[in-house]
Structure formats: structure tokens, C-alpha cells
Write an enzyme that holds these catalytic residues in place. Structure first.
Site, short mmCIF file in Angstrom:
data_model
loop_
_atom_site.label_atom_id
_atom_site.label_comp_id
_atom_site.label_asym_id
_atom_site.label_seq_id
_atom_site.Cartn_x
_atom_site.Cartn_y
_atom_site.Cartn_z
N LYS A 80 8.31 10.61 -7.40
CA LYS A 80 7.51 9.54 -6.81
C LYS A 80 7.67 9.56 -5.29
O LYS A 80 8.77 9.75 -4.77
CB LYS A 80 7.96 8.20 -7.37
CG LYS A 80 7.17 6.99 -6.89
CD LYS A 80 7.72 5.72 -7.51
CE LYS A 80 6.98 4.48 -7.06
NZ LYS A 80 7.55 3.24 -7.67
N SER A 156 4.58 0.42 -10.16
CA SER A 156 4.15 1.19 -9.01
C SER A 156 4.34 2.70 -9.17
O SER A 156 3.91 3.47 -8.31
CB SER A 156 4.93 0.72 -7.77
OG SER A 156 6.32 0.96 -7.89
N SER A 180 8.38 -1.24 -12.43
CA SER A 180 7.56 -0.16 -11.90
C SER A 180 7.69 1.19 -12.58
O SER A 180 6.88 2.08 -12.31
CB SER A 180 7.81 0.00 -10.40
OG SER A 180 7.25 -1.06 -9.68
#
Length: 469
Positions: A80, A156, A180
Site C-alpha cells: 500500500k 483505505s 482499512s
């Protein structure tokens, strides 16, 4: 060998060991999936095709010599774009971060993967600074759901979840400050674990402080345990990290659920309106746990939804991470982020400490709860994936993402391990997630319950269509 893109990390490592296929073939298969799906999904901010193939060639040589570096040598992984990866900019979904620079440091979890010989495919998308439960940003645009590209992948860590779902690497690193890794994993039909806070070290520290965790996003619980065996353990750069792990998460997967005391809370005592298709899929999985010998009680944890306190902690973090920006740079921020930055900047130290008091009380209550129950089971989310490009679904009654994530963020406040497991689909064919929560430091128990569901055929959903729109 396109089927390699659907193999788990454990299956890939076994195949490398037996000489059935090579890391180069597995990496090419993953890169092919990125090429085929990326225009529709927008899951990546950066793909390292040449570098990945070079890393895979080096891994193939080690396997030929019988000298693998570690547990995931040659396994394709994604990171990420919140986490540092040496040699690549980490822009966090923001136009306010300049890509220039040396970028010479790995985050602790990335460093451990590199030490174990992983192949880095690319950096995955995030909303700006990971601030919300869907994945769109001024930098990279909207990330979409592989089961229906008109819908969100969640956030996220939405890019990470979408990548795993379509076969663009079986292992992904995500971050979770309020759900997330669990939110997008539930929406995209994969597994994800938010470990006990500090179990996976984090550097640089998150602006969201001790709410933020690093966790694995994978195809199943066994792969998550394997990844935890790689990325857990202390790192000198993380002052709040935990000490060395006792034993192996992979070795602890067995044993089943017979005799475990499971609390099943379908709606947190009526506080949450759960869609019927979601509730039915979760209940079926809970019934399977009972059939496997667990003692299941339908009961609720003793707390009222702590959204106000969470907002104080969260909005303060946003104000802190954007504090250095001038007026012109602030205009580049996501409009929703600008709103909560302004709200956070108006909070006082006393407001923050009052929220910490709420957090500590919630932790106390959950600590006592787990003296009676080994694990808590809930839906991961009360809904399935909704329209892409918006923070909250139409008709939800809330403008903020926390309005539709009441099962996830409380357990960031308590720092407990929590995982989401795909347990079916709704009438629209969209994945449904079940959440398992255990007491702090019992990550092994969360993984064991999840693995039992996979072994019993009660977890996992069919992969999305190969073309993805």
C-alpha cells in the site's frame, strides 16, 4: 500458466520447492493480471514490472540451488502506498507530497519481506493519507470493485484488496486505522487481519497514532499466518512495537474450534441496521462454527457506539498530518479531508484526552468481555459494496465513512486483533464479510477460527470475472 495467478502463497512456495514452476512464471502471471484488469480497477499507483521480473529471476536461481532466502522467496507481493518501499516514492494518495527524493528506506514490514525474498509487484492505491473507508484520491482517482466496477473497492487499502482478488499477487500489505484492511477485504471477497497493535511494527509512525495497524491481506487465513510469520517481531524504529513472537502463527492454525466460547453479535445489541443478505450469510457461517463444536451464544459486547470519541482521535490525526501545509497546498487536498482537517484543528488537548478516556473504558469493557468469551463474531460491515466515488452510500444518513463501519473502528480503539473472512455473497453477487475479534495478543486465535472456516468449506467466494469489466 495463468492459473498461477490464483494460487496462494503457500501453494506457490510448495511448487517452487518441487520444481513444478518458477517464481518468474508466477510473477509473469501476476503482471498479466495487472495488465488485464488495471484499466478497469485502478488498483495501482505504480507497477514495477521490470524490477519484479529481475527479483523473480534471482529467486529462481536460489530455488534451483536449494537456497531460498526465507518463507516467501519468489512470492509476488504488493505494498500500500502508505508504507515506505525503497527506491519508489510513497505519495500517500496526495498531491501535496513531492515524488522527488532518494526514498532509500523500507518500512519494517517491507524490510522483512525483502529479507525473505519476496517479489515486489507495485504500490497500491489509497485515499489521501488513508483517511476514509473508500479508495479515491486527488492523486490517483477512483479504485473500483472487481465484482462490479460501478462500485467501490472499499478503503483505505482498496487497491491492495482489489489486487489480491484478481490475482495480482497473493500477498498484500495494508494499513488499518479504523477498518482499512477489513473494509476493502470484505467488499472484495478476500481475507484480512488487523493484528494486535504493535504486533507488526510501523515506521514512520502514523499521524493516527496507536489507532493505526499494519496487516496482511490475502486469499485465505493460512496465507495471512504465513505473512505474519514474516512481518511480525520488533523493529528498533518503532518505539511502541511488541517483543518477539512466541512460536509460529502458521503452526498455530490447527486445533479447530471445538470448545471455544464464541459470542455472536449480529447487530451490536440493535445499534446497527444490517442488510438481510449480509446477516443471513454471517449467521450461516456462525451456525457452521457451532456445528464444528464451538459454544455459540448470541450476545453483545457492553458498549455504546463510540463514534464521537473516534472522530476526535481521527480528526486530530488529520489536522496533525496536514499541519505543515500552507493555504495553497491545502486547496489540493481531498475536499472531505479539508473538512475534517478544519474540525480537527478546532479540538483542544482536553477534547483529545476525553476521547482517550472513552477509549480506555472501551478497552476495559472488552478485556472483561473476553474473560467470558474467547472470540466475538459480528458482520464485518452491515452492507456490501456501494457506488464508487462517494464516501458514504446514498440513504445511509451519514456523510462520513464511520456511519457505515460501526463494526470495525471500535476495535482499533481497543487495539484488539480482528479479521474479516468472506462467507458468501448477497443477491447482487457481492461478497459478504464476517468479522472475528479476540483479546489483545490472541492473533493466533483469530487466525485459527478463520482457518477452521476455510477448512470446513464455509469461507471463500468465487473469484471475480477474469476481464473485470
Amino acid at each position: 500458466m495463468t492459473e498461477l495467478a490464483q494460487y496462494t502463497a503457500q501453494r506457490l512456495v510448495d511448487g517452487y520447492r518441487k520444481g513444478e514452476f518458477s517464481p518468474v512464471e508466477a510473477t509473469r502471471a501476476a503482471l498479466d493480471r495487472i495488465e488485464a484488469t488495471e484499466p478497469a480497477l485502478n488498483a495501482f499507483v505504480r507497477v514495477f514490472a521490470g524490477e519484479a521480473l529481475a527479483q523473480a529471476e534471482e529467486s529462481a536461481g536460489r530455488w534451483r540451488r536449494g537456497e531460498p532466502l526465507g518463507l516467501v522467496d519468489g512470492v509476488p507481493v504488493t505494498v500500500k502506498d502508505i508504507l515506505l518501499l525503497r527506491g519508489a516514492p510513497t505519495l500517500r494518495g496526495s498531491l501535496t507530497i513531492a515524488p522527488e527524493g532518494s526514498w532509500e528506506e523500507d518500512a519494517p514490514s517491507v524490510a522483512r519481506l525483502r529479507e525473505h525474498g519476496a517479489v515486489f509487484l507495485g504500490k497500491t492505491t489509497t485515499p489521501e493519507f488513508g483517511w476514509k473507508g473508500v479508495t479515491d484520491s486527488p492523486l490517483s482517482g477512483v479504485t473500483r470493485n472487481p465484482y462490479d466496477t460501478s462500485r467501490t473497492a472499499g478503503g483505505s487499502s482498496g487497491g491492495a484488496a482489489a489486487a489480491v482478488a484478481v490475482g495480482a499477487g497473493p500477498l498484500a500489505l495494508g494499513t488499518d486505522g479504523g477498518g482499512s484492511v477489513r473494509i476493502p477485504a470484505a467488499f472484495c471477497g478476500i481475507f484480512a487481519l488487523k493484528p494486535t497493535y504493535g504486533r507488526v511494527p510501523l515506521y514512520p509512525a502514523s499521524a493516527f497514532g496507536t489507532l493505526a495497524h499494519v496487516g496482511p491481506m490475502t486469499r485465505d487465513a493460512a496465507d495471512a499466518a504465513l505473512l505474519m510469520d514474516v512481518i511480525s517481531g520488533p523493529d528498533a524504529r518503532d518505539w511502541s512495537g511488541l517483543g518477539p513472537v512466541q512460536g509460529s502463527f502458521t503452526d498455530a492454525l490447527g486445533g479447530g474450534v471445538r470448545g471455544l466460547r464464541i459470542a455472536y453479535s449480529p447487530s451490536l445489541g440493535g445499534q446497527v441496521a444490517v442488510r438481510p443478505g449480509v446477516g443471513a450469510a454471517v449467521r450461516r457461517a456462525v451456525e457452521r462454527l457451532a456445528g464444528l463444536g464451538a459454544y455459540v451464544s448470541e450476545t453483545d459486547p457492553d458498549f455504546t457506539e463510540p463514534v464521537s470519541a473516534f472522530h476526535t482521535l481521527w480528526f486530530s490525526g488529520v489536522a496533525r498530518v496536514t499541519q505543515h501545509l500552507g493555504p495553497e497546498q491545502r486547496e489540493l487536498l481531498d475536499p472531505g479531508l479539508r473538512e475534517i482537517r478544519a474540525a480537527g484543528s478546532r479540538l483542544s488537548a482536553l477534547d483529545y484526552l476525553a476521547a482517550v478516556d472513552v477509549r480506555m473504558e472501551l478497552g476495559r469493557r472488552m478485556g472483561l468481555f473476553h474473560k467470558t468469551y474467547d472470540v466475538l463474531v459480528t458482520p464485518t460491515l452491515p452492507i456490501t459494496a456501494f457506488e464508487a466515488g462517494v464516501e458514504a452510500p446514498a440513504g445511509s444518513g451519514s456523510r462520513r465513512w464511520t456511519g457505515w463501519t460501526p463494526f470495525t473502528y471500535p476495535f482499533n480503539m481497543t487495539q484488539q486483533p480482528a479479521a474479516t473472512i468472506p462467507v458468501g455473497t448477497d443477491d447482487d453477487g457481492l461478497p459478504v464479510g464476517l468479522q472475528v475479534v479476540a483479546a489483545r495478543h490472541r492473533d493466533d486465535l483469530v487466525l485459527r477460527v478463520a482457518h477452521t472456516l476455510y477448512e470446513a468449506g464455509a469461507a471463500g467466494v468465487a473469484a471475480p470475472e477474469a476481464g473485470v469489466g
